[in-house]
Write a protein that holds these residues in place. Structure first.
Motif, PDB file in Angstrom:
ATOM      1  N   CYS A  24      60.980  19.080  25.215  1.00  0.00           N
ATOM      2  CA  CYS A  24      61.799  18.470  26.262  1.00  0.00           C
ATOM      3  C   CYS A  24      60.863  17.704  27.190  1.00  0.00           C
ATOM      4  O   CYS A  24      59.937  18.293  27.766  1.00  0.00           O
ATOM      5  CB  CYS A  24      62.557  19.537  27.049  1.00  0.00           C
ATOM      6  N   GLN A  25      61.114  16.420  27.332  1.00  0.00           N
ATOM      7  CA  GLN A  25      60.223  15.556  28.092  1.00  0.00           C
ATOM      8  C   GLN A  25      60.648  15.455  29.555  1.00  0.00           C
ATOM      9  O   GLN A  25      61.843  15.565  29.883  1.00  0.00           O
ATOM     10  CB  GLN A  25      60.227  14.153  27.476  1.00  0.00           C
ATOM     11  N   PRO A  26      59.695  15.207  30.458  1.00  0.00           N
ATOM     12  CA  PRO A  26      60.052  14.948  31.859  1.00  0.00           C
ATOM     13  C   PRO A  26      60.993  13.752  31.962  1.00  0.00           C
ATOM     14  O   PRO A  26      60.896  12.791  31.194  1.00  0.00           O
ATOM     15  CB  PRO A  26      58.696  14.637  32.508  1.00  0.00           C
ATOM     16  N   GLY A  27      61.911  13.833  32.908  1.00  0.00           N
ATOM     17  CA  GLY A  27      62.864  12.758  33.108  1.00  0.00           C
ATOM     18  C   GLY A  27      64.077  12.827  32.206  1.00  0.00           C
ATOM     19  O   GLY A  27      64.863  11.881  32.165  1.00  0.00           O
ATOM     20  N   THR A  28      64.257  13.950  31.496  1.00  0.00           N
ATOM     21  CA  THR A  28      65.375  14.062  30.560  1.00  0.00           C
ATOM     22  C   THR A  28      66.103  15.390  30.730  1.00  0.00           C
ATOM     23  O   THR A  28      65.547  16.383  31.202  1.00  0.00           O
ATOM     24  CB  THR A  28      64.917  13.972  29.093  1.00  0.00           C
ATOM     25  N   VAL A  29      67.375  15.374  30.324  1.00  0.00           N
ATOM     26  CA  VAL A  29      68.176  16.591  30.173  1.00  0.00           C
ATOM     27  C   VAL A  29      68.367  16.818  28.682  1.00  0.00           C
ATOM     28  O   VAL A  29      68.868  15.939  27.974  1.00  0.00           O
ATOM     29  CB  VAL A  29      69.554  16.449  30.847  1.00  0.00           C
ATOM     30  N   THR A  30      67.947  17.977  28.204  1.00  0.00           N
ATOM     31  CA  THR A  30      68.111  18.326  26.794  1.00  0.00           C
ATOM     32  C   THR A  30      69.220  19.349  26.656  1.00  0.00           C
ATOM     33  O   THR A  30      69.153  20.429  27.248  1.00  0.00           O
ATOM     34  CB  THR A  30      66.806  18.899  26.202  1.00  0.00           C
TER      35      THR A  30
END
Length: 303
Positions: A24-30
């Motif tokens: 899960c990357q920064p700036g995202t909602v997974t």
């Protein structure tokens, strides 16, 4: 950043999750999805140190949760909104957490206001809270340390439609400011509305992952006919790979023209022929896991 790398967890002879990997990357909602007993909760518990992986790793910013200095200042966690002392008030719960985290009392007031519990609700005992109020308090606790990462299991459970809309905006805003959100929920519509990335788990294994737009776009052609078995044989005889689609449909790995020509040549009757996709997250979930969403909800229990 959250990284799950070849995670396996066994309870005796039972394998709860097997070789699970995603990030899960920064700036995202997974959005993390799966049917009953699929392994979602085991994965989340392993990530935040409540379960020890049998093999593989679950890390946040490259470190195990247990190795993070003052982990609550870096990772906000909500796994069970009911896991609080019913005799304490909302303010007391947050004040105790603030002392543990080393944040000032002004932060308690800030997050109470942010989740809609300022004023009289903050002074009520948790035993008198509704489920939705407990969820808001759980989110307040997760946000208290001003973390960079949120790990949330069913945060919308018990919220009314207005509350769900509010929570969607809160999570979207958190990610848009550079935060990382891992969100498990049975409310498929809400996942579809807020998530950037999707991870689908079934039977303890990842069955799909990628961007929401990519996964929901669909591939191949969806076909239906009065004789499903005959249709299946006709397509395979033409060299077209076939897999089960939603409900009584088949998913053919070819474009609509090739599928139509193969079926016509075999003299098989069709009742539907169209590009796959367009059924939303519920259709994707059903095709990947074989589970239907009742009212776009899929129940979850601890795996």
């Amino acid at each position: 950043m959250i990284t799950i790398d070849h995670l396996t967890k066994r309870y005796g002879a039972q394998v709860a999750v097997s070789d699970v990997s995603f990030s899960c990357q920064p700036g995202t909602v997974t959005g993390f999805l799966g049917p009953n007993g699929a392994g979602k909760s085991t994965t989340l518990r392993s990530l935040v140190g409540l379960a020890t992986p049998t093999s593989g790793t679950a890390t946040i910013a490259g470190r195990r949760y247990a190795d993070l200095p003052n982990a609550g200042r870096q990772v906000g966690v909500l796994l069970d909104a009911g896991a609080q002392h019913a005799g304490r008030t909302g303010r007391e719960v947050l004040s105790l957490s603030a002392m543990v985290l080393g944040v000032g009392p002004e932060r308690v007031d800030e997050v109470l206001g942010r989740v809609g519990l300022a004023g009289r609700p903050a002074g009520k005992r948790l035993g008198n809270y509704s489920l939705g109020m407990r969820q808001r308090l759980g989110l307040a606790t997760a946000l208290l340390g001003d973390p960079q990462v949120l790990v949330l299991d069913e945060p919308a459970n018990g919220l009314d439609p207005e509350g769900i809309f509010w929570m969607r905006g809160l999570l979207r805003g958190f990610a848009d400011r550079g935060g990382t959100v891992l969100l498990s929920s049975h409310l498929l519509h809400e996942i579809e509305a807020v998530a950037d990335q999707l991870v689908v788990i079934s039977g303890g294994r990842i069955v799909a992952q990628g961007s929401k737009d990519e996964l929901l776009a669909g591939k191949g052609t969806l076909v239906r006919g009065p004789d499903r078995a005959l249709l299946d044989r006709a397509l395979q005889a033409a060299g077209i790979a076939v897999s089960p689609g939603p409900e009584d449909a088949l998913l053919a790995d070819a474009d609509a023209l090739a599928v139509g020509q193969a079926v016509a040549a075999a003299g098989v009757v069709l009742t539907e022929l169209r590009p796959a996709g367009g059924e939303g997250l519920e259709g994707l979930f059903r095709s990947l896991t074989g589970h239907a969403g009742a009212g776009q909800q899929v129940e979850e229990v601890l795996a």
